[in-house]
Every structure is written in C-alpha cells, then in structure tokens.
Scaffold this motif. Sequence first.
Motif, PDB file in Angstrom:
ATOM      1  N   LEU A   1       0.852   5.542  -0.898  1.00 25.60           N
ATOM      2  CA  LEU A   1       0.125   6.752  -1.262  1.00 25.60           C
ATOM      3  C   LEU A   1       1.091   7.820  -1.743  1.00 25.60           C
ATOM      4  O   LEU A   1       2.226   7.919  -1.251  1.00 25.60           O
ATOM      5  CB  LEU A   1      -0.643   7.306  -0.064  1.00 25.60           C
ATOM      6  CG  LEU A   1      -1.893   6.578   0.400  1.00 25.60           C
ATOM      7  CD1 LEU A   1      -2.412   7.198   1.691  1.00 25.60           C
ATOM      8  CD2 LEU A   1      -2.972   6.608  -0.669  1.00 25.60           C
TER       9      LEU A   1
ATOM     10  N   THR B   1      -5.013   0.638  -8.769  1.00 22.68           N
ATOM     11  CA  THR B   1      -4.245   1.862  -8.955  1.00 22.68           C
ATOM     12  C   THR B   1      -5.258   2.988  -9.025  1.00 22.68           C
ATOM     13  O   THR B   1      -6.156   2.970  -9.870  1.00 22.68           O
ATOM     14  CB  THR B   1      -3.403   1.819 -10.246  1.00 22.68           C
ATOM     15  OG1 THR B   1      -2.531   0.685 -10.219  1.00 22.68           O
ATOM     16  CG2 THR B   1      -2.564   3.078 -10.373  1.00 22.68           C
ATOM     17  N   MET B   2      -5.119   3.952  -8.118  1.00 21.35           N
ATOM     18  CA  MET B   2      -6.149   4.972  -7.953  1.00 21.35           C
ATOM     19  C   MET B   2      -5.533   6.366  -8.015  1.00 21.35           C
ATOM     20  O   MET B   2      -4.556   6.646  -7.323  1.00 21.35           O
ATOM     21  CB  MET B   2      -6.856   4.789  -6.605  1.00 21.35           C
ATOM     22  CG  MET B   2      -7.351   3.383  -6.340  1.00 21.35           C
ATOM     23  SD  MET B   2      -7.935   3.123  -4.630  1.00 21.35           S
ATOM     24  CE  MET B   2      -9.440   4.105  -4.637  1.00 21.35           C
TER      25      MET B   2
ATOM     26  N   VAL C   1      -9.525   5.558 -11.702  1.00 21.03           N
ATOM     27  CA  VAL C   1      -9.336   4.448 -10.767  1.00 21.03           C
ATOM     28  C   VAL C   1      -9.428   3.148 -11.544  1.00 21.03           C
ATOM     29  O   VAL C   1     -10.329   2.988 -12.389  1.00 21.03           O
ATOM     30  CB  VAL C   1     -10.406   4.475  -9.658  1.00 21.03           C
ATOM     31  CG1 VAL C   1     -10.388   3.178  -8.862  1.00 21.03           C
ATOM     32  CG2 VAL C   1     -10.177   5.664  -8.736  1.00 21.03           C
TER      33      VAL C   1
ATOM     34  N   VAL D   1      -8.681  10.034  -2.591  1.00 24.38           N
ATOM     35  CA  VAL D   1      -8.141   8.681  -2.690  1.00 24.38           C
ATOM     36  C   VAL D   1      -7.397   8.268  -1.429  1.00 24.38           C
ATOM     37  O   VAL D   1      -7.421   7.095  -1.043  1.00 24.38           O
ATOM     38  CB  VAL D   1      -7.235   8.565  -3.939  1.00 24.38           C
ATOM     39  CG1 VAL D   1      -6.218   7.451  -3.794  1.00 24.38           C
ATOM     40  CG2 VAL D   1      -8.093   8.310  -5.176  1.00 24.38           C
ATOM     41  N   GLU D   2      -6.726   9.216  -0.742  1.00 19.01           N
ATOM     42  CA  GLU D   2      -5.979   8.828   0.453  1.00 19.01           C
ATOM     43  C   GLU D   2      -6.887   8.190   1.503  1.00 19.01           C
ATOM     44  O   GLU D   2      -6.440   7.387   2.319  1.00 19.01           O
ATOM     45  CB  GLU D   2      -5.250  10.021   1.061  1.00 19.01           C
ATOM     46  CG  GLU D   2      -6.154  11.091   1.641  1.00 19.01           C
ATOM     47  CD  GLU D   2      -5.352  12.177   2.354  1.00 19.01           C
ATOM     48  OE1 GLU D   2      -4.916  11.930   3.492  1.00 19.01           O
ATOM     49  OE2 GLU D   2      -5.181  13.257   1.766  1.00 19.01           O
TER      50      GLU D   2
ATOM     51  N   ALA E   1      -2.844   6.207  -5.191  1.00 19.77           N
ATOM     52  CA  ALA E   1      -2.630   5.028  -4.359  1.00 19.77           C
ATOM     53  C   ALA E   1      -2.385   3.821  -5.240  1.00 19.77           C
ATOM     54  O   ALA E   1      -3.036   3.655  -6.279  1.00 19.77           O
ATOM     55  CB  ALA E   1      -3.839   4.771  -3.458  1.00 19.77           C
TER      56      ALA E   1
ATOM     57  N   ALA F   1      -8.635   4.689  -0.356  1.00 19.80           N
ATOM     58  CA  ALA F   1      -7.673   3.609  -0.567  1.00 19.80           C
ATOM     59  C   ALA F   1      -7.547   2.714   0.657  1.00 19.80           C
ATOM     60  O   ALA F   1      -7.290   1.513   0.529  1.00 19.80           O
ATOM     61  CB  ALA F   1      -6.308   4.191  -0.931  1.00 19.80           C
ATOM     62  N   HIS F   2      -7.708   3.270   1.849  1.00 20.11           N
ATOM     63  CA  HIS F   2      -7.651   2.445   3.046  1.00 20.11           C
ATOM     64  C   HIS F   2      -8.756   1.378   3.025  1.00 20.11           C
ATOM     65  O   HIS F   2      -8.529   0.211   3.325  1.00 20.11           O
ATOM     66  CB  HIS F   2      -7.791   3.305   4.294  1.00 20.11           C
ATOM     67  CG  HIS F   2      -6.554   4.071   4.641  1.00 20.11           C
ATOM     68  ND1 HIS F   2      -6.211   5.254   4.008  1.00 20.11           N
ATOM     69  CD2 HIS F   2      -5.570   3.812   5.531  1.00 20.11           C
ATOM     70  CE1 HIS F   2      -5.068   5.682   4.513  1.00 20.11           C
ATOM     71  NE2 HIS F   2      -4.662   4.836   5.435  1.00 20.11           N
TER      72      HIS F   2
ATOM     73  N   PHE G   1       0.853  -1.179   0.000  1.00 17.74           N
ATOM     74  CA  PHE G   1       0.000   0.000   0.000  1.00 17.74           C
ATOM     75  C   PHE G   1       0.894   1.236   0.000  1.00 17.74           C
ATOM     76  O   PHE G   1       1.657   1.447   0.934  1.00 17.74           O
ATOM     77  CB  PHE G   1      -0.873  -0.055   1.260  1.00 17.74           C
ATOM     78  CG  PHE G   1      -1.880   1.050   1.436  1.00 17.74           C
ATOM     79  CD1 PHE G   1      -2.110   1.996   0.459  1.00 17.74           C
ATOM     80  CD2 PHE G   1      -2.614   1.133   2.609  1.00 17.74           C
ATOM     81  CE1 PHE G   1      -3.044   3.001   0.640  1.00 17.74           C
ATOM     82  CE2 PHE G   1      -3.556   2.117   2.803  1.00 17.74           C
ATOM     83  CZ  PHE G   1      -3.768   3.062   1.820  1.00 17.74           C
TER      84      PHE G   1
ATOM     85  N   LEU H   1      -2.229  -0.320  -4.645  1.00 11.92           N
ATOM     86  CA  LEU H   1      -2.558  -1.333  -3.654  1.00 11.92           C
ATOM     87  C   LEU H   1      -2.431  -2.725  -4.255  1.00 11.92           C
ATOM     88  O   LEU H   1      -2.856  -2.959  -5.389  1.00 11.92           O
ATOM     89  CB  LEU H   1      -4.004  -1.157  -3.172  1.00 11.92           C
ATOM     90  CG  LEU H   1      -4.498   0.263  -2.893  1.00 11.92           C
ATOM     91  CD1 LEU H   1      -5.996   0.263  -2.685  1.00 11.92           C
ATOM     92  CD2 LEU H   1      -3.798   0.821  -1.679  1.00 11.92           C
TER      93      LEU H   1
END
Length: 471
Positions: free
Chosen positions: A346, A405-406, A390, A411-412, A354, A415-416, A344, A356
């Motif tokens: 950012l 992939t975002m 995204v 997004v921060e 992000a 993405a979590h 992960f 992931l």
Amino acid sequence: MAELNCDVAVIGAGTAGRAAERSARRHGARTLLIDDGFAGTTCVRIGCMPSKLLIAAAEAAHAVRQAPIFGVETVPPRIDGRAVMARLRRERAAFLASDRESIESLPAGVALRGRARFAGPNRLALDDGRTVAAKAIVIATGSHSAVPENFASVADRVLTTETIFERGDLPGSLAVVGAGPIGLELAQAFARLGTDVMLFDKSGAIAGLKDRIVEADLRRILAREFPIVTGVDLTAERHGEAVRIAWHGEATGTRDFDHVLVAAGRPPNLAGLDLSAAGLKLDKHGVPVFDEATLQCGAAPIFIAGDANADRAVLHEASDEGTIAGRNAANFPRVRPGERGVPFQLTFTDPNVAVLGEVATEETPDVVIGTASYADQGRAKVMARNAGTVRFYAARQGGRLLGATMAGPGVEHMAHLVAWAIGDGRTAAELLDRPFYHPTFEEGLKSALRAICATSRTTVPSRDEARPSAA
C-alpha cells in the motif's frame, strides 16, 4: 572472554528479528536476540507510524481547504508547524514505549546487547569480545537510509526518514528525491501542510507502478498538488543558505530549496557482519543469495529475513519472513517452505494506492484486464473524492483473479478484501455474487469485475445485474 551457546541466534531486534526469535523459541529452541541498541523497530521510529502521524495532520488541513465544496465556509487553515511536529514526536514516543515493553517482556537472558559479526557459519563475535556459538543464525538487521554521493556537498541540508521527523518545524521548501511509496507519501503530506514541494525520480514511473494506465492517472492526480519530475538525473550545490538542484534528462531545470529529502530506497544493513567469514555466496549487491521459500542462505545454517534480504520491504512481509526463518533455524537441517500471502503493498497517498498479486498488461498471454474509473463513481462524487483508476488482472479461462493495481478512495480498505479473494482463488463472477452495499466506494469495483466476466466469457451473476448501479 566468555562464549555463549544457544540453538538459534538472531541478529537484529526489528520486526523480522523479533518474529524470528519468537518463532524459534516456540519451536523449542534456546534463543538469543542480539541488537546493538534495542532502539525500536523501523516502523515505529522512522517509518510507518511517524509518517502516518504527519499524513493525519496533512489530511486535516486538506479537509479544511475542501470544506467550501460542500457549502461549509471556512478561513484558510493556519498550520502551526511546531505543533504538528511536536504531536508527531509525542505520539511516536508512546508507540516506542509500547515497543520497548515487548523487549522487556522477553524471557530472561534472551535479549543480548551488542554488535555481532560472523566468525564462521555457526559462530558470532561480539564487539565486547564475547563469542556466540549457535546451531543456526538468522540475519534480520534491517535497512538504512542512503544518501547519493552527488549530495555530499550539501550534506547539512539533506534530510532522510531518520532525520526529518526530528525537525522542530516544517521546512519552507523541499526537494523530495525518490517517487516510491515513502517519497510520494511525504511529498503530499508536506505539500498539504504548506511546504513548497517538488518531487524528482530517476525512473520513469511513480510508486513503482508497472501498470501504465494507473500510473498515468495517479501522476495526473498528485500533480495537482505538487510538481512531479521523473526520468531525470540531479546535481546539487550550495547557493547561499539554499540548495540549488539542477535536473536533466526527460526534463531540464534549476531551482533552489531549503532542504532535500532523500527517499530513494533503503539498502540492507549488512556492513560489518563479515559475511565472508560465514562462507555465504553474495549477489551483485552484496546480499546473501537465499531461497525465497525457506529464507535459507545456500546450504548454510544461516537464514535471512525482513529488509536485510531486500526482497519484500514491508512490515507484514518482514513478520512473515521472520516467522519462517525462525522456525527453519530451530529445526535445521529440516527446513521447509513457508506459507506466504499474496504480495501486497500500500501507498498511503490520497488517493490510496495498492498493488496486489501479479501485475499484467494487455499483451500478457491468457490474462484479461478489467478497468474501473472513480472519476464518475457515485459515492466518490458525493465525497468529492472522485479520482482514480482500478485494474484487475484475471485468468482468461474462468476469470480467476490474479492481481490488481488500485488507486482510488478507500483503497487501503478495499485492497485487503481483494487480496484475500486473490489468495482464496476467487473469480470475478464469485465476487460479483457477493453483496455490495449502496452507496459505497466498493461498488466502484463492479465495472472492472463485469468487464472480466465479459472478456473471459464468464456469466455475470443475475443477482448482481439486479442490484443498484455504482454510479
């Protein structure tokens, strides 16, 4: 001179080193945490926190410039560069004070000031003549900024993350070398604060993105604010008080800048450790060969964690690695793999980026891809932040999420949630069956999830189809 004895000696008191010491002590080991300065973690001193303080100032300036879009008339912002940098250092000092308290709270005798080198697999020599005998050792020495040789002639005009936050004012013009997360973040922040910025990178992609579609869209968005030149080699020479940068490769050109910011990677801090005395096998970059699951270096009673191993150079990974390395060092020779989260990372540009889990392409076997654009997304348009793409990667059979992939607004935070879903083995259909509040940025993910369901022949939940559109 005296010889000190312990169960686990940890070299380096950064994020990984502190996590390793805590973990080893928690598992019953007598520990020593060795550092030559205890100056604070990379994150607090020259990384996460000062860069985000600069970004916060840049976002404030950008918001003022954007206000007329909403019918709010303003005058152009006047940037007080000295005030920006003064606040950055003032707030950083507060973070550093808190950081130092964590060292001061260690049990008596654990923190040991000194520079260590190996004198054998179980022995360290300190620069004051003392030695340390340990059952196991953890290398957590972090990383450092590196300036390429082709900038040697203009060294006095070169900045790195270890020096740029010490400036009293903002630079007038800046060539940023390195289009990774750090280079991108700082390039955009300085550009928004009025510095004339140009970004260069030897590779062909920005942010290290492997997804060509997201990379191209992100490049287009950021290029509105500052020029981005990739696939080039650089030369530098003095030109009066300026630095003349010439580039050639996929593009050619020449331009003068006040300063050069080198943000092209951070090699591990391994010089001076005398790794040969430890008998470790090294890779072609001089980094000990280690097991990514256990962090053990070969069969030796030596473990390596954090930026020192040049693997996953982000803070939460350094903390996880330190915890695993410390536990295994305390229990050596009984080592076992540690549990790792979904990869992960950012990038705190605007839009956020992000990456992931696993990244795939249309040619990857047994994988389907769902794409969502934020160019016409409802909440994003309301906020005048409608930009970004995204991409979700999922197993063709069943639609289980594998990675993403975002690049887009918010997004921060989103993405979590996606990382947790990937870690839990969730499918696109299962995510669509969760509530998406209207109108939010999160709604923009639904079209990508629906595309995965359609391509993987997974039924879209009927409740999702009845919910409001993301538009």
